[in-house]
Design a protein around this motif. Structure first.
Motif, short mmCIF file in Angstrom:
data_model
loop_
_atom_site.label_atom_id
_atom_site.label_comp_id
_atom_site.label_asym_id
_atom_site.label_seq_id
_atom_site.Cartn_x
_atom_site.Cartn_y
_atom_site.Cartn_z
N GLU A 240 9.58 1.10 -3.10
CA GLU A 240 8.47 1.76 -2.40
C GLU A 240 7.44 0.72 -2.00
O GLU A 240 7.22 -0.25 -2.71
CB GLU A 240 7.81 2.79 -3.31
CG GLU A 240 8.65 3.99 -3.59
CD GLU A 240 7.94 5.02 -4.44
OE1 GLU A 240 6.86 4.72 -4.99
OE2 GLU A 240 8.46 6.14 -4.55
N ARG A 241 6.81 0.99 -0.87
CA ARG A 241 5.68 0.16 -0.45
C ARG A 241 4.70 1.02 0.33
O ARG A 241 5.05 2.09 0.80
CB ARG A 241 6.10 -1.07 0.34
CG ARG A 241 7.17 -0.93 1.34
CD ARG A 241 7.61 -2.22 1.96
NE ARG A 241 6.65 -2.74 2.92
CZ ARG A 241 6.88 -3.70 3.76
NH1 ARG A 241 8.06 -4.29 3.76
NH2 ARG A 241 5.99 -4.11 4.61
N PHE A 242 3.50 0.53 0.43
CA PHE A 242 2.49 1.23 1.20
C PHE A 242 2.43 0.62 2.58
O PHE A 242 2.36 -0.60 2.73
CB PHE A 242 1.12 1.14 0.51
CG PHE A 242 1.03 2.01 -0.71
CD1 PHE A 242 0.66 3.34 -0.59
CD2 PHE A 242 1.36 1.52 -1.96
CE1 PHE A 242 0.59 4.16 -1.70
CE2 PHE A 242 1.30 2.33 -3.08
CZ PHE A 242 0.91 3.65 -2.95
N GLU A 243 2.49 1.49 3.58
CA GLU A 243 2.47 1.03 4.97
C GLU A 243 1.53 1.90 5.77
O GLU A 243 1.24 3.04 5.40
CB GLU A 243 3.87 1.09 5.58
CG GLU A 243 4.84 0.11 5.00
CD GLU A 243 6.19 0.14 5.69
OE1 GLU A 243 6.38 0.94 6.63
OE2 GLU A 243 7.05 -0.65 5.29
N GLN A 244 1.09 1.34 6.87
CA GLN A 244 0.21 2.05 7.77
C GLN A 244 1.05 2.72 8.86
O GLN A 244 1.89 2.08 9.48
CB GLN A 244 -0.78 1.06 8.40
CG GLN A 244 -1.98 1.69 8.99
CD GLN A 244 -3.06 0.64 9.29
OE1 GLN A 244 -2.81 -0.56 9.20
NE2 GLN A 244 -4.21 1.09 9.65
#
Length: 172
Positions: free
Chosen positions: A80-84
């Motif tokens: 998982e990663r945080f993306e815009q």
């Protein structure tokens, strides 16, 4: 009978194998549904009267079977990663790594890609691997017969036949 009991019966008969999902960053198994692979893709095809020729799925299944035959423990990876997003809002995105392959202290991350036809497809296959923060080897196996290559991100791309015919191919 429920779907779960049918799947259990197929596993008991050694026709399919359920593979757990592994959170790569959290280093733990997650309780999401298993991913299933056929022990013998030929039996699958015969049962379907050779009507469904999903080459990308069959290739992934064959890679899984080969990794198991080589004695590796194989899981499906999740990172998982945080993306815009397009509207500028940040959110959590979950990517799947086809295989997290372990044997003792050795670990490989393997993606199965039927074809890398354009830059978007290359990015789609590389994105999960680039989201992993450790230094274990990252490999993309493609159907095309090609020379092994390593890109600027350290990701190795090799052809399916080289992978299948050379037991040491993961170490190249």
């Amino acid at each position: 009978m429920t779907a779960a009991s049918y799947l259990a019966a197929l596993q008991d008969a050694f026709l399919i194998t359920g593979v757990k999902r592994f959170d790569i960053r959290g280093r733990q198994y997650i309780g999401t549904p298993l991913k299933y692979y056929f022990e013998d893709a030929g039996l699958r095809n015969a049962r379907l009267n050779f009507r469904q020729q999903e080459e990308n799925y069959l290739m992934e299944n064959i890679i899984y079977n080969e990794l198991r035959a080589r004695g590796f423990d194989v899981d499906v990876g999740v990172v998982e990663r945080f993306e815009q997003n397009a509207s500028g809002k940040r959110g959590r995105v979950r990517y799947e790594v086809d295989f997290v392959v372990n044997q003792g202290s050795r670990r490989y991350y393997v993606q199965s890609a039927f074809a890398l036809s354009d830059a978007d497809k290359v990015l789609q296959e590389k994105r999960p691997l680039l989201s992993i923060d450790d230094s274990f080897k990252k490999i993309i196996v493609v159907k095309d017969d090609m020379m092994l290559k390593r890109d600027e991100d350290g990701i190795v791309t090799m052809g399916l036949f080289e992978f299948l015919l050379d037991e040491g191919s993961l170490d190249k």
